[in-house]
Design an enzyme around this catalytic site. Structure first.
Site, PDB file in Angstrom:
ATOM      1  CD  GLN A 142      -2.800  -0.848   2.560  1.00 35.70           C
ATOM      2  OE1 GLN A 142      -3.855  -0.211   2.513  1.00 35.70           O
ATOM      3  NE2 GLN A 142      -2.349  -1.362   3.688  1.00 35.70           N
ATOM      4  N   GLY A 181       1.862  -3.627   9.553  1.00 35.23           N
ATOM      5  CA  GLY A 181       1.810  -2.175   9.759  1.00 35.23           C
ATOM      6  C   GLY A 181       0.735  -1.468   8.964  1.00 35.23           C
ATOM      7  CG  HIS A 210      -2.635   2.423  -2.392  1.00 34.28           C
ATOM      8  ND1 HIS A 210      -2.628   2.248  -1.029  1.00 34.28           N
ATOM      9  CD2 HIS A 210      -3.756   1.807  -2.835  1.00 34.28           C
ATOM     10  CE1 HIS A 210      -3.718   1.587  -0.661  1.00 34.28           C
ATOM     11  NE2 HIS A 210      -4.411   1.291  -1.734  1.00 34.28           N
ATOM     12  CG  ASP A 221       7.678   4.079   1.230  1.00 30.69           C
ATOM     13  OD1 ASP A 221       7.217   4.011   2.384  1.00 30.69           O
ATOM     14  OD2 ASP A 221       8.001   3.056   0.587  1.00 30.69           O
TER      15      ASP A 221
HETATM   16  C1  BV8 Z   1     -11.473   2.713  -5.023  1.00 25.94           C
HETATM   17  C2  BV8 Z   1      -2.006   6.907  -2.175  1.00 25.94           C
HETATM   18  C3  BV8 Z   1     -13.292   2.560  -6.556  1.00 25.94           C
HETATM   19  C4  BV8 Z   1      -2.184   8.367  -1.997  1.00 25.94           C
HETATM   20  C5  BV8 Z   1      -3.733   5.858  -0.814  1.00 25.94           C
HETATM   21  C6  BV8 Z   1     -15.302   0.154   0.635  1.00 25.94           C
HETATM   22  C7  BV8 Z   1     -15.593   0.463   1.947  1.00 25.94           C
HETATM   23  C8  BV8 Z   1     -15.283   1.727   2.475  1.00 25.94           C
HETATM   24  C9  BV8 Z   1     -14.661   2.689   1.668  1.00 25.94           C
HETATM   25  C10 BV8 Z   1     -14.366   2.373   0.379  1.00 25.94           C
HETATM   26  C11 BV8 Z   1     -14.687   1.121  -0.149  1.00 25.94           C
HETATM   27  N1  BV8 Z   1     -14.281   1.087  -1.450  1.00 25.94           N
HETATM   28  C12 BV8 Z   1     -13.720   2.286  -1.749  1.00 25.94           C
HETATM   29  C13 BV8 Z   1     -13.785   3.104  -0.663  1.00 25.94           C
HETATM   30  C14 BV8 Z   1     -13.313   4.479  -0.597  1.00 25.94           C
HETATM   31  C15 BV8 Z   1     -11.814   4.563  -0.310  1.00 25.94           C
HETATM   32  C16 BV8 Z   1     -11.469   4.121   1.095  1.00 25.94           C
HETATM   33  O1  BV8 Z   1     -10.998   3.005   1.288  1.00 25.94           O
HETATM   34  N2  BV8 Z   1     -11.673   5.002   2.067  1.00 25.94           N
HETATM   35  C17 BV8 Z   1     -11.290   4.679   3.426  1.00 25.94           C
HETATM   36  C18 BV8 Z   1     -10.604   5.871   4.069  1.00 25.94           C
HETATM   37  C19 BV8 Z   1     -12.542   4.273   4.178  1.00 25.94           C
HETATM   38  N3  BV8 Z   1     -11.040   3.783  -1.255  1.00 25.94           N
HETATM   39  C20 BV8 Z   1     -10.736   4.311  -2.451  1.00 25.94           C
HETATM   40  O2  BV8 Z   1     -11.137   5.409  -2.813  1.00 25.94           O
HETATM   41  C21 BV8 Z   1      -9.876   3.468  -3.368  1.00 25.94           C
HETATM   42  N4  BV8 Z   1     -10.445   3.507  -4.680  1.00 25.94           N
HETATM   43  O3  BV8 Z   1     -11.903   1.844  -4.325  1.00 25.94           O
HETATM   44  O4  BV8 Z   1     -12.019   3.052  -6.273  1.00 25.94           O
HETATM   45  C22 BV8 Z   1     -14.272   3.326  -5.707  1.00 25.94           C
HETATM   46  C23 BV8 Z   1     -14.178   4.715  -5.659  1.00 25.94           C
HETATM   47  C24 BV8 Z   1     -15.090   5.424  -4.853  1.00 25.94           C
HETATM   48  C25 BV8 Z   1     -16.058   4.748  -4.099  1.00 25.94           C
HETATM   49  C26 BV8 Z   1     -16.110   3.341  -4.138  1.00 25.94           C
HETATM   50  C27 BV8 Z   1     -15.212   2.635  -4.941  1.00 25.94           C
HETATM   51  C28 BV8 Z   1      -8.466   4.051  -3.488  1.00 25.94           C
HETATM   52  C29 BV8 Z   1      -7.736   3.909  -2.186  1.00 25.94           C
HETATM   53  C30 BV8 Z   1      -6.262   4.347  -2.374  1.00 25.94           C
HETATM   54  C31 BV8 Z   1      -6.029   5.658  -1.664  1.00 25.94           C
HETATM   55  N5  BV8 Z   1      -4.630   6.040  -1.754  1.00 25.94           N
HETATM   56  N6  BV8 Z   1      -2.458   6.226  -0.957  1.00 25.94           N
HETATM   57  C32 BV8 Z   1      -1.129   8.928  -1.108  1.00 25.94           C
HETATM   58  O5  BV8 Z   1      -0.402   8.166  -0.423  1.00 25.94           O
HETATM   59  O6  BV8 Z   1      -1.028  10.164  -1.101  1.00 25.94           O
HETATM   60  S1  BV8 Z   1      -4.176   5.041   0.593  1.00 25.94           S
HETATM   61  C33 BV8 Z   1      -3.198   5.491   1.927  1.00 25.94           C
HETATM   62  O7  BV8 Z   1      -3.722   4.758   3.032  1.00 25.94           O
HETATM   63  C34 BV8 Z   1      -1.736   5.087   1.862  1.00 25.94           C
HETATM   64  O8  BV8 Z   1      -1.351   4.462   0.672  1.00 25.94           O
HETATM   65  C35 BV8 Z   1      -1.605   4.071   3.006  1.00 25.94           C
HETATM   66  O9  BV8 Z   1      -0.702   3.108   2.744  1.00 25.94           O
HETATM   67  C36 BV8 Z   1      -2.981   3.551   3.023  1.00 25.94           C
HETATM   68  C37 BV8 Z   1      -3.418   2.689   4.132  1.00 25.94           C
HETATM   69  O10 BV8 Z   1      -3.066   3.295   5.326  1.00 25.94           O
HETATM   70  P1  BV8 Z   1      -2.065   2.444   6.258  1.00 25.94           P
HETATM   71  O11 BV8 Z   1      -0.911   2.001   5.447  1.00 25.94           O
HETATM   72  O12 BV8 Z   1      -2.838   1.399   6.967  1.00 25.94           O
HETATM   73  O13 BV8 Z   1      -1.532   3.549   7.213  1.00 25.94           O
HETATM   74  P2  BV8 Z   1      -2.181   4.026   8.595  1.00 25.94           P
HETATM   75  O14 BV8 Z   1      -1.447   5.251   9.030  1.00 25.94           O
HETATM   76  O15 BV8 Z   1      -3.669   4.048   8.475  1.00 25.94           O
HETATM   77  O16 BV8 Z   1      -1.824   2.823   9.610  1.00 25.94           O
HETATM   78  C38 BV8 Z   1      -0.471   2.544   9.927  1.00 25.94           C
HETATM   79  C39 BV8 Z   1      -0.512   1.361  10.869  1.00 25.94           C
HETATM   80  O17 BV8 Z   1       0.820   1.004  11.186  1.00 25.94           O
HETATM   81  C40 BV8 Z   1      -1.213   1.684  12.165  1.00 25.94           C
HETATM   82  O18 BV8 Z   1      -2.086   0.624  12.476  1.00 25.94           O
HETATM   83  C41 BV8 Z   1      -0.082   1.765  13.195  1.00 25.94           C
HETATM   84  O19 BV8 Z   1      -0.478   1.279  14.458  1.00 25.94           O
HETATM   85  C42 BV8 Z   1       0.939   0.835  12.599  1.00 25.94           C
HETATM   86  N7  BV8 Z   1       2.334   1.162  12.891  1.00 25.94           N
HETATM   87  C43 BV8 Z   1       2.888   2.394  13.093  1.00 25.94           C
HETATM   88  N8  BV8 Z   1       4.213   2.262  13.285  1.00 25.94           N
HETATM   89  C44 BV8 Z   1       4.491   0.922  13.194  1.00 25.94           C
HETATM   90  C45 BV8 Z   1       3.304   0.225  12.949  1.00 25.94           C
HETATM   91  N9  BV8 Z   1       3.258  -1.118  12.815  1.00 25.94           N
HETATM   92  C46 BV8 Z   1       4.427  -1.792  12.917  1.00 25.94           C
HETATM   93  N10 BV8 Z   1       5.621  -1.188  13.143  1.00 25.94           N
HETATM   94  C47 BV8 Z   1       5.696   0.158  13.296  1.00 25.94           C
HETATM   95  N11 BV8 Z   1       6.876   0.748  13.530  1.00 25.94           N
END
Ligand code: BV8
Ligand code: ZN
Length: 247
Positions: free
Chosen positions: A97, A189, A121, A100
């Site tokens: 996902q 992560g 992504h 980088d």
């Molecule tokens: C799409 C690029 C068709 C941009 C990104 C179904 C249900 C609900 C919503 C939707 C659905 N289908 C579509 C949606 C809408 C939407 C969506 O998912 N919304 C979410 C917010 C609910 N999805 C889309 O729009 C996707 N397109 O489906 O098209 C469509 C369109 C519209 C409507 C329906 C269908 C496109 C999604 C792609 C978005 N682009 N990135 C950019 O980076 O600028 S996503 C973005 O979030 C990043 O890429 C990131 O990687 C990704 C996921 O986040 P995480 O990686 O999980 O990061 P986060 O900070 O959340 O969590 C980090 C975790 O690590 C934490 O748990 C933390 O505790 C842990 N952690 C921290 N440090 C450590 C660690 N773990 C281990 N070691 C450590 N040291």
């Protein structure tokens, strides 16, 4: 729990991996939903969208320029490298996902096959013209306040998949087929909030296949059935890989 996970990983030929921002955290890249910089004013889901780019292209470019600087100053960490070593011992598919490029860099440095990685992504290291599609390394255009295409004058944009944009067909097909093809899932992560990436977790549960989740925050584990390893990816992944496949 780590021994249980390592025993499972030792016993399979193939594995599916889902990586999230937590894998790059120890390379100094703030996680996606972190309280940092421009993000204080906007939520990522409001900035990383085509609408934001049309409404406020300069702010969106400022955010990506700020993120690119961090990425270019970062190096793969031991979590990335352990995953690259695992790729030499198991048939892996990594649904990455992160945008980088650090995992790809670790695979190159460890001599692992980058073909195992599907960066679903896109990549912040690349930009392309929103009008004619011509692409280039983001570094070449990021210095401009509002980069324009050298061939058609259209707006350049980061080559990432924004919220509201559909993933590439290859990514959608991998998300669909890989849970059936692989014997277990390691989710590293990720808060598993972004779809369709997160769909691999319920898919593996439905197929009755093991899921191993690695997360540093015990409250961040997904709602799906999994073996939960609490800790940082940069320390847990090398331990898991060493215990499972001795590299
Ligand atoms: C799409 C690029 C068709 C941009 C990104 C179904 C249900 C609900 C919503 C939707 C659905 N289908 C579509 C949606 C809408 C939407 C969506 O998912 N919304 C979410 C917010 C609910 N999805 C889309 O729009 C996707 N397109 O489906 O098209 C469509 C369109 C519209 C409507 C329906 C269908 C496109 C999604 C792609 C978005 N682009 N990135 C950019 O980076 O600028 S996503 C973005 O979030 C990043 O890429 C990131 O990687 C990704 C996921 O986040 P995480 O990686 O999980 O990061 P986060 O900070 O959340 O969590 C980090 C975790 O690590 C934490 O748990 C933390 O505790 C842990 N952690 C921290 N440090 C450590 C660690 N773990 C281990 N070691 C450590 N040291
Ligand atoms: Zn163009």
């Amino acid at each position: 729990m780590l021994t249980q996970a390592a025993t499972l990983l030792a016993g399979v030929r193939s594995a599916l991996v889902l990586t999230g921002a937590g894998l790059s955290a120890e390379s100094g890249i703030p996680v996606f939903r972190g309280p940092a910089g421009l993000w204080k004013r906007f939520r990522p889901e409001e900035l990383a969208t085509p609408v934001a780019f049309v409404r406020m292209p300069r702010e969106v470019w400022a955010w990506y320029r700020w993120r690119l600087e961090q990425v270019l100053a970062s190096r793969p960490n031991e979590g990335h490298r352990a995953l690259a070593r695992l790729a030499g011992k198991r048939s892996l598919k990594v649904l990455n996902q992160n945008v980088d490029g650090l995992l790809e860099e670790a695979f190159r440095e460890e001599g692992a096959d980058e073909g195992a990685i599907e960066s679903i992504h896109g990549s912040i290291r690349h930009a392309h013209c929103a009008n004619c599609g011509v692409g280039c390394p983001m570094e070449e255009v990021a210095a401009d306040d509002l980069p324009l295409c050298s061939s058609c004058g259209g707006y350049m944009r980061p080559s990432v998949i924004w919220f509201g944009e559909t993933l590439a067909q290859t990514s959608l097909s991998a998300l669909e087929s890989e849970p059936r093809r692989r014997e277990l899932l390691i989710s590293i992560g990720t808060s598993a909030q972004v779809w369709p990436a997160a769909s691999v977790l319920p898919a593996m549960n439905a197929l009755g296949k093991p899921v191993i989740e690695l997360n540093s925050d015990p409250d961040s584990f997904s709602q799906y059935k999994s073996i939960r390893l609490e800790g940082s990816a940069a320390s847990l992944m090398p331990q898991l890989v060493r215990e499972a496949v001795h590299v």
